[in-house]
Design a protein around this motif. Structure first.
Motif, short mmCIF file in Angstrom:
data_model
loop_
_atom_site.label_atom_id
_atom_site.label_comp_id
_atom_site.label_asym_id
_atom_site.label_seq_id
_atom_site.Cartn_x
_atom_site.Cartn_y
_atom_site.Cartn_z
N GLN A 91 -91.39 32.49 46.20
CA GLN A 91 -91.67 33.03 47.52
C GLN A 91 -91.31 34.52 47.62
OE1 GLN A 91 -93.28 30.96 49.47
NE2 GLN A 91 -92.99 29.38 47.90
N GLY A 92 -90.95 35.12 46.49
CA GLY A 92 -90.51 36.50 46.55
C GLY A 92 -90.84 37.27 45.29
N PRO A 93 -90.08 38.34 45.05
CA PRO A 93 -90.38 39.25 43.94
C PRO A 93 -89.77 38.80 42.62
CG PRO A 93 -88.59 40.10 45.26
CD PRO A 93 -89.01 38.82 45.90
N TYR A 94 -89.92 39.66 41.62
CA TYR A 94 -89.32 39.47 40.31
C TYR A 94 -88.04 40.31 40.23
CZ TYR A 94 -93.87 37.56 38.92
OH TYR A 94 -95.01 36.81 38.82
N TYR A 95 -86.94 39.71 39.77
CA TYR A 95 -85.67 40.41 39.68
C TYR A 95 -85.08 40.27 38.28
CZ TYR A 95 -85.37 40.95 44.77
OH TYR A 95 -85.60 41.29 46.08
N GLU A 96 -84.36 41.31 37.84
CA GLU A 96 -83.50 41.18 36.67
C GLU A 96 -82.25 40.43 37.10
OE1 GLU A 96 -82.56 44.78 34.65
OE2 GLU A 96 -84.62 45.53 34.75
N ILE A 365 -82.25 44.89 40.02
CA ILE A 365 -83.46 45.69 39.84
C ILE A 365 -84.69 44.81 40.09
CG2 ILE A 365 -84.82 47.06 38.20
CD1 ILE A 365 -82.22 47.74 36.77
N GLN A 366 -85.57 45.28 40.95
CA GLN A 366 -86.78 44.53 41.28
C GLN A 366 -87.94 45.06 40.45
OE1 GLN A 366 -87.72 44.40 45.45
NE2 GLN A 366 -89.81 43.73 45.11
N HIS A 367 -88.77 44.14 39.95
CA HIS A 367 -89.98 44.51 39.21
C HIS A 367 -91.19 44.10 40.03
CE1 HIS A 367 -88.07 45.55 35.30
NE2 HIS A 367 -87.11 44.76 35.77
N ILE A 368 -92.13 45.03 40.17
CA ILE A 368 -93.31 44.79 41.00
C ILE A 368 -94.55 44.80 40.11
CG2 ILE A 368 -94.69 45.64 42.93
CD1 ILE A 368 -92.15 46.98 43.98
N PRO A 369 -95.35 43.72 40.11
CA PRO A 369 -96.60 43.72 39.33
C PRO A 369 -97.49 44.88 39.74
CG PRO A 369 -96.08 41.51 40.13
CD PRO A 369 -95.12 42.45 40.82
N THR A 370 -98.14 45.49 38.77
CA THR A 370 -99.04 46.62 39.05
C THR A 370 -100.47 46.16 39.30
OG1 THR A 370 -99.39 46.94 36.68
CG2 THR A 370 -97.63 48.22 37.72
N GLU A 371 -100.71 44.88 39.13
CA GLU A 371 -102.02 44.30 39.43
C GLU A 371 -101.81 43.04 40.24
OE1 GLU A 371 -104.37 43.53 36.02
OE2 GLU A 371 -104.43 45.62 35.34
N ARG A 372 -102.79 42.70 41.04
CA ARG A 372 -102.72 41.49 41.84
C ARG A 372 -102.85 40.28 40.92
NH1 ARG A 372 -106.31 40.27 47.28
NH2 ARG A 372 -105.23 38.32 47.88
N ARG A 373 -102.06 39.25 41.22
CA ARG A 373 -102.11 38.04 40.42
C ARG A 373 -103.49 37.43 40.45
NH1 ARG A 373 -97.96 35.35 38.63
NH2 ARG A 373 -99.66 34.56 37.38
N LYS A 374 -104.01 37.08 39.28
CA LYS A 374 -105.34 36.47 39.17
C LYS A 374 -105.27 34.96 39.23
CE LYS A 374 -107.00 40.24 36.20
NZ LYS A 374 -105.71 40.92 36.09
N THR A 375 -104.14 34.42 38.77
CA THR A 375 -103.99 32.97 38.73
C THR A 375 -102.62 32.59 39.27
OG1 THR A 375 -103.13 33.07 36.48
CG2 THR A 375 -105.49 32.73 36.72
N ARG A 376 -102.50 31.35 39.63
CA ARG A 376 -101.22 30.83 40.12
C ARG A 376 -100.19 30.86 39.01
NH1 ARG A 376 -99.16 25.80 39.52
NH2 ARG A 376 -97.57 25.10 40.98
#
Length: 440
Positions: A91-96, A365-376
């Motif tokens: 439900q949220g972002p990617y974290y280290e 540290i938060q990591h944000i995808p640089t492209e929109r997710r294509k698949t689940r």
């Protein structure tokens, strides 16, 4: 390494001041202990207390072993990568998260590069696609079936062009190839199979002959055996990295990443051994930096359950060596420590471990995808309770760090391996639709 629940020798019931071992008066420098001179050796090291800044010169992960006898077993020199785990909250972002991990360059696992959208790396879905891409070696993430041709040792048949003339000298057997196997491609072959069927409704009077041609990839498996895999076989496959390979469906060893790719870099472990210490490990990692390190693999020798740990040769500590081996040579725990090192020291040295710094208070540290997710997204397995290595444990095993493939082929849909009798087998060349190996 020892469990994080253990804080010092006394908590493990070890009398570090009266261990019954006599020590040499002069100190020995760690860098002078080598495999040719000085190792294996029972030693006791001390950090010398806190410095002017109020901190110990030894990291927390090594301080738990000070002032107790330990067995320094073997010295290793290799490149190490510092990494952290990336965790995804659905439900949220990617974290280290978690502590810094230490990955040696000879770690025996396979990694894919994390795509910009943080999804799964692309794969080949059929053996035929691998053939079109001119694959030289590939990794199967799926259990597949193949056939092998067994020839009579007394047969004079040369090659496979005249299979029909040597039917009595040949047999075809199914061979199962398990996921996690590396296969070397030897060519593409076409086989003509002949089948027969009885005709007539009431009385079976005659035979009807049918000829079927199938295309195969000939590969060499891990037992150095040549087998044929139907081109229509479906599953999940990756190319194995070689210098000059330009394909997003490639997987890498850590040694390839260290030598040929630039850090920092995000990777996902698809197959390999998880860390042997309790920690959060999802398999998705950000590799921070690399350096060449000299370390000594060591074991405790007075514990009820001895554990292995890794000591950097650059560690700032004073070391004293045991003066007389007879003080401890018959101790059961010392004998167990020697067996533990002999059995697992080199394997332990190649595993992912926690950094001895045990840096639990790192910045989030938060990591944000640089492209929109294509698949689940299907989360990787989170392995958070892996025990230390000991003589009572099995050797750490390899894991596939991925959820089950929703579109994998069920056994009922398996590709047929052949039909009846093989009449002919000849090597062919398929047109290539993509170039896996660059010309550079």
């Amino acid at each position: 390494m020892a469990s994080s629940e253990t804080t010092d020798g006394e908590h493990r019931g070890i009398d570090t001041e009266h261990d019954g071992i006599q020590w040499n008066d002069s100190d020995t420098e760690l860098r002078n202990l080598d495999n040719e001179a000085g190792l294996p050796q029972v030693v006791k090291f001390d950090d010398g207390g806190v410095g002017s800044d109020g901190r110990s010169p030894l990291p927390q992960g090594l301080r738990i072993y000070v002032k107790q006898p330990v067995l320094f077993h073997t010295r290793m020199c290799k490149r190490h990568v510092k990494a952290r785990t990336i965790y995804h909250d659905r439900q949220g972002p990617y974290y280290e998260v978690g502590q810094t991990l230490d990955i040696p360059d000879d770690f025996d696992g396979w990694f894919e590069l994390v795509p910009p959208d943080f999804g799964r790396g692309p794969v080949f879905r059929t053996i035929g696609q691998l053939a079109e891409a001119n694959a030289r070696k590939f990794f199967t993430r799926t259990n597949i079936r193949a056939i092998r041709i067994e020839e009579d040792a007394n047969s004079n048949t040369e090659g496979a062009e005249n299979v029909k003339d040597s039917n009595e000298a040949q047999s075809f057997k199914e061979r199962k190839i398990t996921a996690g196997t590396i296969l070397t491609v030897k060519g593409t072959f076409a086989a003509k199979w002949q089948t027969t069927a009885q005709t007539g409704l009431l009385k079976k009077k005659s035979k009807e002959w049918t000829t079927v041609e199938m295309i195969y990839m000939k590969v060499i498996d891990t037992d150095n055996m040549e087998v044929l895999v139907p081109m229509t076989t479906r599953g999940k496959f990756n190319l194995v990295y070689e210098k000059g390979l330009k394909d997003v469906r490639t997987i890498y060893r850590m040694k390839d990443i260290v030598s040929d790719l630039d850090l920092p870099l995000k990777v996902r472990m698809i197959y390999g051994k998880a860390p042997v210490v309790p920690c959060i490990f999802t398999g998705m990692l950000v590799l921070k930096e690399q350096s060449k390190e000299d370390t000594i693999i060591a074991s405790t020798i007075l514990n009820k359950r001895n554990v292995l740990f890794e000591m950097p040769v650059t560690a700032k500590c004073s070391v004293k060596t045991a003066a007389d081996e007879t003080d401890y040579e018959n101790m059961r725990t010392y004998i167990d420590a020697k067996l533990l090192c002999k059995k697992y020291a080199h394997a332990y040295g190649s595993l992912i471990k926690l950094s001895p710094e045990l840096d639990t208070n790192q910045q989030m540290i938060q990591h944000i995808p640089t492209e929109r997710r294509k698949t689940r997204d299907e989360s990787l397995k989170t392995l958070d309770l892996i025990t230390n290595i000991s003589l009572t444990d099995d050797e750490p095993r390899d894991y596939f760090m991925e959820s089950s493939d929703s579109d994998s082929i069920q056994s009922g849909e398996a590709t047929p391996l052949g039909f009846g009798e093989m009449m002919e087998l000849r090597e062919i060349t398929l047109p290539r639709t993509s170039q896996a190996i660059s010309s550079a």
